[in-house]
Design an enzyme around this catalytic site. Structure first.
Site, PDB file in Angstrom:
ATOM      1  N   ASP A 152       1.310  20.500   2.894  1.00 55.76           N
ATOM      2  CA  ASP A 152       1.692  20.165   1.474  1.00 55.76           C
ATOM      3  C   ASP A 152       2.671  20.563   0.859  1.00 55.76           C
ATOM      4  OD1 ASP A 152      -1.077  18.974   0.991  1.00 55.76           O
ATOM      5  OD2 ASP A 152      -2.057  20.971   1.083  1.00 55.76           O
ATOM      6  N   HIS A 171      -2.121  28.662   6.496  1.00 56.28           N
ATOM      7  CA  HIS A 171      -3.101  27.716   6.815  1.00 56.28           C
ATOM      8  C   HIS A 171      -4.323  28.512   7.694  1.00 56.28           C
ATOM      9  CE1 HIS A 171      -5.028  24.402   8.663  1.00 56.28           C
ATOM     10  NE2 HIS A 171      -4.392  23.388   7.658  1.00 56.28           N
TER      11      HIS A 171
HETATM   12  N1  CMC Z   1       0.822  33.230  -0.453  1.00 52.72           N
HETATM   13  C1  CMC Z   1       0.753  34.409  -0.183  1.00 52.72           C
HETATM   14  N2  CMC Z   1      -0.272  35.280   0.537  1.00 52.72           N
HETATM   15  C2  CMC Z   1      -1.007  34.476   1.426  1.00 52.72           C
HETATM   16  C3  CMC Z   1      -0.872  33.148   1.224  1.00 52.72           C
HETATM   17  C4  CMC Z   1       0.000  32.456   0.567  1.00 52.72           C
HETATM   18  N3  CMC Z   1       0.259  31.135   0.489  1.00 52.72           N
HETATM   19  N4  CMC Z   1      -1.675  32.714   2.096  1.00 52.72           N
HETATM   20  C5  CMC Z   1      -2.293  33.804   2.697  1.00 52.72           C
HETATM   21  N5  CMC Z   1      -1.845  34.773   2.138  1.00 52.72           N
HETATM   22  C6  CMC Z   1      -2.108  36.096   2.795  1.00 52.72           C
HETATM   23  C7  CMC Z   1      -3.495  36.616   2.045  1.00 52.72           C
HETATM   24  O1  CMC Z   1      -3.118  37.250   0.802  1.00 52.72           O
HETATM   25  C8  CMC Z   1      -4.100  37.622   3.001  1.00 52.72           C
HETATM   26  O2  CMC Z   1      -3.230  38.770   2.818  1.00 52.72           O
HETATM   27  P1  CMC Z   1      -3.873  40.234   3.252  1.00 52.72           P
HETATM   28  O3  CMC Z   1      -4.324  40.180   4.724  1.00 52.72           O
HETATM   29  O4  CMC Z   1      -3.076  41.307   3.027  1.00 52.72           O
HETATM   30  O5  CMC Z   1      -5.179  40.092   2.278  1.00 52.72           O
HETATM   31  C9  CMC Z   1      -3.551  37.001   4.520  1.00 52.72           C
HETATM   32  O6  CMC Z   1      -2.554  36.328   4.154  1.00 52.72           O
HETATM   33  C10 CMC Z   1      -4.625  35.950   5.165  1.00 52.72           C
HETATM   34  O7  CMC Z   1      -4.687  35.074   3.984  1.00 52.72           O
HETATM   35  P2  CMC Z   1      -6.512  34.530   3.843  1.00 52.72           P
HETATM   36  O8  CMC Z   1      -6.849  33.927   2.646  1.00 52.72           O
HETATM   37  O9  CMC Z   1      -7.371  35.262   4.584  1.00 52.72           O
HETATM   38  O10 CMC Z   1      -6.207  32.973   4.922  1.00 52.72           O
HETATM   39  P3  CMC Z   1      -7.200  32.044   5.072  1.00 52.72           P
HETATM   40  O11 CMC Z   1      -7.076  31.418   6.130  1.00 52.72           O
HETATM   41  O12 CMC Z   1      -8.574  32.336   4.343  1.00 52.72           O
HETATM   42  O13 CMC Z   1      -6.470  30.915   3.976  1.00 52.72           O
HETATM   43  C11 CMC Z   1      -5.182  29.212   3.171  1.00 52.72           C
HETATM   44  C12 CMC Z   1      -5.855  29.685   4.089  1.00 52.72           C
HETATM   45  C13 CMC Z   1      -4.568  28.017   3.153  1.00 52.72           C
HETATM   46  C14 CMC Z   1      -6.537  29.166   1.997  1.00 52.72           C
HETATM   47  C15 CMC Z   1      -4.054  30.203   2.353  1.00 52.72           C
HETATM   48  O14 CMC Z   1      -3.255  30.331   3.168  1.00 52.72           O
HETATM   49  C16 CMC Z   1      -3.701  29.709   1.123  1.00 52.72           C
HETATM   50  O15 CMC Z   1      -4.229  30.038  -0.098  1.00 52.72           O
HETATM   51  N6  CMC Z   1      -2.377  29.017   0.987  1.00 52.72           N
HETATM   52  C17 CMC Z   1      -1.956  28.439  -0.139  1.00 52.72           C
HETATM   53  C18 CMC Z   1      -2.702  27.167  -0.497  1.00 52.72           C
HETATM   54  C19 CMC Z   1      -2.316  25.937   0.306  1.00 52.72           C
HETATM   55  O16 CMC Z   1      -1.265  25.771   0.641  1.00 52.72           O
HETATM   56  N7  CMC Z   1      -3.336  25.131   0.622  1.00 52.72           N
HETATM   57  C20 CMC Z   1      -2.805  23.953   1.583  1.00 52.72           C
HETATM   58  C21 CMC Z   1      -3.426  24.231   3.012  1.00 52.72           C
HETATM   59  S1  CMC Z   1      -2.950  22.885   3.999  1.00 52.72           S
HETATM   60  C22 CMC Z   1      -3.916  21.729   3.502  1.00 52.72           C
HETATM   61  C23 CMC Z   1      -5.326  21.558   3.887  1.00 52.72           C
HETATM   62  O17 CMC Z   1      -5.791  21.490   4.878  1.00 52.72           O
HETATM   63  O18 CMC Z   1      -5.940  21.854   3.011  1.00 52.72           O
END
Ligand code: CMC
Length: 430
Positions: free
Chosen positions: A364, A307
């Protein structure tokens, strides 16, 4: 002493005020940055940018705290109803008995759709994604209620518009489901409350009423409450951005539906169950999927984990997980996907990759299993999220409209394209 921030650019120091919230969150107010320095800030994904001040929801992602209008989410999920929560978010206070009755009564009065609106459903492919139709229908309500589109709506009128929108979105969602099945619509009933009425419109047939189970109502109630607001998330920011142009409420929430649809946001609940189904097909081999998510060469993600704001267990996920067990127990459901989900969570919480990045299950991760147990198909999961998030979108639209600080949302950019060059006529092009 008054706190100030200093920015030094090319040896010159500029001072900026610091703003503190009621929970002592701090921000550097850079609203004068460009006029003072000609520089802007660059903050991809707005991860460090506050776009507004707000009194609706407080969230501390490090500590795993979430409160609506100051009240802890755990208490609201335990004691409140979705309709009361919607009132709290939109009006700022818990309603009195009379206020709640009046609010709930408007839901009943406005549950039906204009008969001309029903034709829209026929024009949309039954196999089309429900979110496309939900967004279109939410926006098209504006055409049916032009009297509510005034720029200077009173408190009463906004309350009415909120109740009407919340009520109609529920009817629209149930009708979208019926459309996907090519089945006749089941009209709302005046004697049913918000969630039973939704279940009735979803699952009754012309000659056969759906038996409404209290356990199911209560599980759905909790899910909708937990989704009701989450401060400046992607869809709420979309609602605020669209609303900042003084677009009407229907147009603004329609943008919210589109933003929510994406798999990184509200579409994740659908993706989680699809991922669990895939793992099930692979004989429960969770490690294969964990390794795929960790592979730096790929871009596969474990859906339902991570998240932007929570760097601790999402408090909503904790409540939903308990609810999932309770519902499955009461309904006597055995779903192998739940076992897979629990194993996956256990493995992820022990895995260094996820621990270092503070990736925990989010809202989720378990919600889809509850929807599935109730009989809601996966492509409707994001629609359920949208019904739940509607009070938050309305509350933010209303807050933004009444905030004298609101300006047209218009970020800047740093241009990285070609510098000026000549136009080459077609004849001269290679
Ligand atoms: N699986 C594997 N790796 C992950 C995941 C995941 N679900 N989420 C983040 N990472 C890794 C990402 O690859 C990155 O690694 P590195 O530093 O080596 O490049 C690191 O963690 C940070 O990720 P980020 O994309 O910079 O983090 P963010 O804050 O931009 O993303 C997120 C948040 C929710 C988009 C992401 O965690 C994600 O894609 N999760 C899966 C989709 C999901 O479950 N979404 C629902 C969110 S909760 C409901 C809502 O409020 O929308």
């Amino acid at each position: 002493m008054e706190e100030k921030a200093q920015i030094i650019l090319n040896g010159k120091t500029y001072e900026f005020p610091v703003v503190a919230g009621t929970e002592n969150e701090k921000a550097i107010d850079i609203s004068q940055l460009r006029s003072k320095t000609s520089y802007i800030t660059l903050d991809s994904g707005f991860a460090n940018t506050g776009a507004c001040t707000s009194a609706i929801t407080f969230l501390d992602g490090e500590k795993g705290i979430l409160r609506y209008r100051g009240i802890p989410i755990e208490k609201i999920a335990e004691k409140s109803t979705f309709v009361e929560t919607a009132y709290l978010l939109i009006q700022g206070e818990l309603p009195t008995k009379v206020q709640l009755e009046k609010f709930a009564h408007s839901f009943t009065r406005h549950a039906a759709l204009h008969k001309d609106m029903l034709k829209f459903f026929d024009g949309y492919p039954a196999a089309g994604h429900p979110m496309g139709l939900l967004s279109a229908m939410a926006c098209s309500l504006s055409g049916y209620y032009p009297e509510l589109l005034k720029a200077d709506s009173s408190e009463e009128e906004i309350e009415l518009m909120a109740a009407q929108l919340l009520s109609k979105v529920r009817t629209i969602s149930a009708y979208i489901y019926k459309r996907t099945l090519n089945q006749p619509f089941i009209p709302p009933r005046d004697d049913l409350k918000y969630i039973p009425n939704f279940l009735h419109m979803m699952f009754s047939a012309p000659q056969k009423d759906y038996k409404i189970e209290e356990t199911v109502v209560s599980a759905l109630q909790t899910l909708l409450i937990l989704h009701a607001d989450h401060e400046q998330n992607c869809s709420t920011s979309a609602v605020r951005l669209v609303g900042s142009s003084r677009a009407n409420l229907y147009a603004s929430v329609s943008a919210g539906v589109c933003a929510l649809w994406g798999p990184l946001h509200g579409g994740a609940n659908q993706e989680v169950v699809e991922m669990l189904e895939e793992i099930h097909k692979e004989k429960g081999n969770i490690h294969k999927f964990i390794e795929m998510a960790k592979d730096p060469k790929g871009n596969y993600r474990l859906m339902g984990f991570g998240h932007r704001v929570y760097k601790n267990y999402d408090p909503r996920a904790r409540i939903i997980k308990e609810r999932t067990y309770a519902l499955f127990d009461k309904l006597g459901i055995h779903d192998p996907l739940l076992e897979i989900a629990v194993k996956l969570e256990e493995a992820v919480l022990k895995d260094d990759y996820f621990v270092q990045r503070k990736l925990y299950p989010n809202v989720d991760f378990y919600s889809g299993l509850i929807y599935k147990a109730i009989g809601i198909p996966t492509n409707m999961f994001p629609v359920m999220f949208a019904i739940g998030r509607m009070p938050g979108w309305i509350a933010h639209w209303k807050e933004m409209k009444g905030d004298p600080q609101t300006r047209l949302g218009r970020p800047r950019q740093i241009y990285m394209g070609p510098t000026q060059r000549s136009y080459i006529s077609m004849e001269e092009r290679p």
